[in-house]
Design an enzyme around this catalytic site. Structure first.
Site, PDB file in Angstrom:
ATOM      1  N   HIS A  20       0.813  -1.216   0.000  1.00 37.51           N
ATOM      2  CA  HIS A  20       0.000   0.000   0.000  1.00 37.51           C
ATOM      3  C   HIS A  20       0.851   1.273   0.000  1.00 37.51           C
ATOM      4  CE1 HIS A  20      -4.123   1.429   0.153  1.00 37.51           C
ATOM      5  NE2 HIS A  20      -3.762   2.384   0.986  1.00 37.51           N
ATOM      6  N   GLU A  74     -11.507  14.069  12.666  1.00 39.91           N
ATOM      7  CA  GLU A  74     -10.757  14.320  11.434  1.00 39.91           C
ATOM      8  C   GLU A  74     -11.420  15.486  10.712  1.00 39.91           C
ATOM      9  OE1 GLU A  74      -9.730  11.201   8.754  1.00 39.91           O
ATOM     10  OE2 GLU A  74      -8.838   9.922  10.324  1.00 39.91           O
ATOM     11  N   ASP A  86      -7.490   5.000   8.664  1.00 40.00           N
ATOM     12  CA  ASP A  86      -8.793   5.097   8.010  1.00 40.00           C
ATOM     13  C   ASP A  86      -9.098   3.864   7.163  1.00 40.00           C
ATOM     14  OD1 ASP A  86      -9.266   7.603   9.088  1.00 40.00           O
ATOM     15  OD2 ASP A  86      -8.347   8.643   7.399  1.00 40.00           O
TER      16      ASP A  86
END
Length: 540
Positions: free
Chosen positions: A108, A283, A172
């Site tokens: 990732h 956030e 997240d």
């Protein structure tokens, strides 16, 4: 004959490995020692046989989520246990020219950080297969979970929830590995209260660049413990982490509050992270007006009518963007009767645009896996496996308005990006400065993520130019940003990135990976720089 092959072993061509594999069985039948310097366990584990050179595997390991950098490894290693990784590293060190080794979970990274050009990529998920099984062990009494570095946070969540427990801090996106996020920091909306994921780790097992398997903690081998957490994979491969847990809530009041004034937006965010009670997650997002008025008219959170109202808000304001505070208030059966009252009281203290508070009531799992649900939609639309020239920055609180003016009202004002822009504050006292990761030197700083995708011809080049313009703005204005998930093109850039920590980082590298074979995709330590010890390992 075997010694001749190994003495002249060209690491750049792994056909030699295949030849070497055939010699192992011959040597075993002869009952003769293969190499005087090579440990017996290397032969017993048959490391070479776990290196796969199939084109399908090497091609998959030659790129990452970013789809920007490509670098083909010579093989992909499938370990059965952490001892296999240690043996692979020792096997590399016995070569006259060691090959590089890069652990890869879900790949990732966005700039080739998990790649090993001409070396070996370690397929970390292999550790969770076979006889070793699911490496997640929960201690209810100890309130922690021992978890393999290859495990996905999504699986850790479900394993801990079976016991009514949960880690405190989440990224997240959950379908990434424990070792991967801990090698960076692991940030999300709970960081303001609990610190990043690396601040919630009690103990690690690390395989170093010297092939040693070391258990470390704040009280045991602490230099490696603090170095490996946020260390970008430079000092070792994290194969196990002991992560602290807390009691898990059952449901979440998931809230988004709209703002058109960046000063009110940041003031409310800072108020929320200064409170001992209130939201459990904070956030923020920045939605450039053109993405509302001309972009994709669908959302996993907002309804069509809500999007229409937000579009009207964007058209009616002189601001370049609409800002959202995203908050979450956790609750369970014992607090269900009072959560609405508590939320209402909290919202009364905030200065969002009247009538633009949006609330959803979802399960804890639905909330934490919200990006995973969005992923499925993006995959269906062909918008997931595309280039992602992401830029993540930590911006000092004292300069966040200068940054917003220069970037959102300047560099990006007339753009219509596909993707997401995050912007939210964190408390620095929740970070441990003994760890390798670097942050601005202020009590509060902001995470800003330009998480954009290149979906059309020319997008990648344009987005890269805009990223460069943002970085140049930060340098020219002296804003003092630090990159998160950093990428620098030169070692001088890395020296500036680490600043006062550079000397400690270099010393750790010299101790735990002196030949610079680990995670070469980061580009921090060329082999000639990292090899500070003059003694060379004897060739076969």
């Amino acid at each position: 004959m075997p010694n001749i092959y190994c003495r002249n072993m060209p690491i750049a061509r792994f056909t030699t490995f295949l030849i070497f594999t055939s010699f192992l069985s011959t040597i075993g039948h002869l009952g003769a020692p293969a190499f005087g310097a090579l440990d017996d366990d290397l032969l017993a584990l048959d490391i070479v046989s776990k290196i796969h050179t199939d084109r399908s595997l090497t091609v998959r390991a030659s790129s990452d989520f970013g789809h920007i950098v490509e670098a083909t490894p010579n093989g992909v290693f499938h370990p059965v246990s952490p001892a296999d990784i240690a043996a692979l590293i020792r096997f590399s060190l016995y070569q006259q020219t060691p090959f590089t080794v890069a652990p890869r979970g879900k790949g990732h990274s966005s700039r080739g950080q998990a790649l090993a050009p001409g070396g070996i990529v370690v397929d970390m998920p292999s550790l969770g297969r076979g006889d070793h099984g699911h490496r997640v062990n929960v201690s209810i009494d100890g309130m922690y979970v021992d978890v393999g570095g290859e495990q996905l946070w999504f699986d850790v969540l479900h394993a801990t929830l079976k016991h009514g427990l949960t880690p405190r801090v989440w990224t997240d996106y959950l379908r990434i590995t424990v070792g991967g996020t801990l090698s960076n920091a692991g940030i999300g909306g709970q960081v303001f209260r609990h610190g990043p994921q690396i601040s919630n780790v009690h103990e690690l097992d690390v395989v170093t660049g010297t092939g040693d398997m070391i258990t470390c903690s704040p009280g045991n081998n602490s230099d490696l413990f603090y170095g490996a957490l946020g260390g970008l994979g430079q000092f070792g491969v994290i194969t196990r982490a002991r992560v602290g847990l807390e009691r898990a809530p059952k449901r979440v009041k998931w809230v988004r509050l709209a703002y058109t004034d960046v000063h009110r937006f940041t003031a409310d965010q800072e108020l929320l992270i200064s409170r001992g009670a209130g939201f459990d997650y904070v956030e923020g997002q920045v939605q450039l007006n053109r993405t509302l008025t001309e972009g994709r008219r669908s959302s996993s959170f907002f309804s069509a009518s809500e999007l229409a109202r937000l579009t009207e808000l964007a058209l009616g304001t002189g601001s370049a963007a609409v800002y959202y505070i995203e908050g979450a208030m956790y609750y369970d059966d014992s607090s269900a009767a009072t959560v609405d009252q508590k939320l209402e009281a909290l919202l009364e203290e905030l200065s969002f645009v009247p009538g633009f508070a949006f609330v959803r009531d979802v399960s804890y799992v639905q909330f934490l896996d919200r990006v995973g649900q969005e992923e499925q939609k993006l995959r269906s639309a062909g918008a997931w496996d595309v280039p992602h020239p992401w830029l993540n920055l930590f911006v000092p609180r004292s300069r966040i308005h200068d940054f917003a003016a220069g970037v959102f009202d300047g560099v990006l004002r007339d753009t219509r990006p596909v993707g997401l822009i995050l912007m939210y504050p964190m408390n620095r006292d929740r970070w441990d400065d003994r760890m390798t990761v670097v942050t601005p030197d202020e009590d509060v700083f902001y995470a800003v993520g330009l998480l954009r995708s290149a979906v059309a011809a020319g997008d990648l080049e344009r987005l890269e130019r805009e990223n460069e313009a943002v970085l140049e703005l930060c340098d020219r204005a002296g804003i003092g940003c630090k990159q998160y998930l950093p990428h620098h093109a030169s070692q001088d850039g890395w020296r500036r990135h680490f600043g006062a920590k550079w000397g400690r980082v270099a010393a750790l590298k010299s101790t735990y990976d002196p030949r610079a074979i680990l995670s070469p995709g980061q580009g921090i330590f060329p082999a000639a720089v990292a090899s500070t010890t003059p003694a060379a390992i004897t060739a076969f």
